[in-house]
Design an enzyme around this catalytic site. Structure first.
Site, PDB file in Angstrom:
ATOM      1  N   TYR A 153      36.205 -12.508   7.087  1.00  0.00           N
ATOM      2  CA  TYR A 153      37.096 -11.347   7.169  1.00  0.00           C
ATOM      3  C   TYR A 153      36.352 -10.014   7.130  1.00  0.00           C
ATOM      4  CZ  TYR A 153      40.662 -14.813   6.075  1.00  0.00           C
ATOM      5  OH  TYR A 153      41.478 -15.909   6.101  1.00  0.00           O
ATOM      6  N   HIS A 173      41.668  -5.403   8.972  1.00  0.00           N
ATOM      7  CA  HIS A 173      42.384  -5.438   7.693  1.00  0.00           C
ATOM      8  C   HIS A 173      41.468  -5.074   6.520  1.00  0.00           C
ATOM      9  CE1 HIS A 173      46.417  -6.109   6.551  1.00  0.00           C
ATOM     10  NE2 HIS A 173      46.387  -7.380   6.233  1.00  0.00           N
ATOM     11  N   PHE A 208      42.740 -11.736  -2.110  1.00  0.00           N
ATOM     12  CA  PHE A 208      43.317 -11.689  -0.773  1.00  0.00           C
ATOM     13  C   PHE A 208      44.363 -10.585  -0.743  1.00  0.00           C
ATOM     14  CE2 PHE A 208      41.277 -15.782  -0.447  1.00  0.00           C
ATOM     15  CZ  PHE A 208      40.726 -15.706   0.820  1.00  0.00           C
ATOM     16  N   ASN A 236      47.444 -10.019   0.236  1.00  0.00           N
ATOM     17  CA  ASN A 236      48.844 -10.111  -0.177  1.00  0.00           C
ATOM     18  C   ASN A 236      49.044 -10.213  -1.682  1.00  0.00           C
ATOM     19  OD1 ASN A 236      49.204 -10.069   2.555  1.00  0.00           O
ATOM     20  ND2 ASN A 236      49.994 -12.145   2.720  1.00  0.00           N
ATOM     21  N   ASN A 261      51.660  -5.906   3.293  1.00  0.00           N
ATOM     22  CA  ASN A 261      51.887  -6.753   2.125  1.00  0.00           C
ATOM     23  C   ASN A 261      50.995  -6.423   0.935  1.00  0.00           C
ATOM     24  OD1 ASN A 261      54.038  -8.231   3.206  1.00  0.00           O
ATOM     25  ND2 ASN A 261      52.630  -9.548   4.334  1.00  0.00           N
TER      26      ASN A 261
END
Length: 192
Positions: free
Chosen positions: A17, A22, A67, A69, A115
């Site tokens: 990631y 993001h 993470f 969320n 989120n």
């Protein structure tokens, strides 16, 4: 002191990631650390990488490792431990509704489908925290958003995002001093 005491960069942990849109919040914290000779280390009780802003003993940096969320768990843990009220927290995150190269500062408001912000508001019990929104652009189709944010930006987009991060670093003194109107005027005039 009524300035920012906790800078939070949102992103997802893990090498897969690292370069995704993001993770713009993580990139921002990394740049802040590089520019101020600050360091973050893994802190289990805060569910993330945390550290003090060099030269500012009462100001913290945080990259949640929960993470995206579930970011609120980390933010709430550190904020409660150090008794940092929501209005002294700045959350740096990717923003679909702004083009690459734009950076906007705002306090409160909704989560706009983000989120990470939604979870932070739920865990803190309020939306009354500051946000630094780093534009990443929008794929144009709502159904393509998840794939879009979990992929790396194009080279020219990344260059624009880097410019926006540079511009936002210039308002760090105002953020630390609680001069938010001045910070917004300077940042919003700089990044159009």
């Amino acid at each position: 002191m009524n300035g920012i005491r906790l800078f939070v960069g949102l992103g997802n942990p893990g090498a897969q990631y690292e370069d995704t849109r993001h993770n713009a919040g993580f990139w921002w914290i990394d740049q802040l650390c590089a520019q101020t000779a600050s360091k973050t280390t893994l802190e289990a009780k805060f569910f993330g990488l945390s550290g003090r802003l060099n030269g500012h003993a009462d100001t913290w940096l945080l990259k949640p490792t929960t993470f995206m969320n579930a970011s609120g768990r980390a933010v709430a843990a550190l904020a409660r431990f150090y008794k940092i009220p929501a209005e002294q927290i700045l959350v740096v995150h990717d923003e679909l509704d702004l083009p690459p190269g734009a950076a906007r500062l705002k306090k409160g408001g909704g989560h706009s489908g983000h989120n990470g912000l939604k979870d932070i508001a739920a865990q803190l019990g309020t939306n009354d925290f500051w946000r630094l929104r780093l534009g990443i652009g929008h794929p144009g189709d709502r159904s393509a958003v998840v794939n879009y944010v979990l992929n790396a930006p194009l080279r020219d987009e990344m260059q624009q995002i880097a410019y926006a991060m540079d511009d936002s670093m210039l308002v760090l003194p105002q953020l630390l001093e609680g001069k938010f109107e001045e910070a917004m005027l300077k940042l919003h005039t700089k990044t159009k």
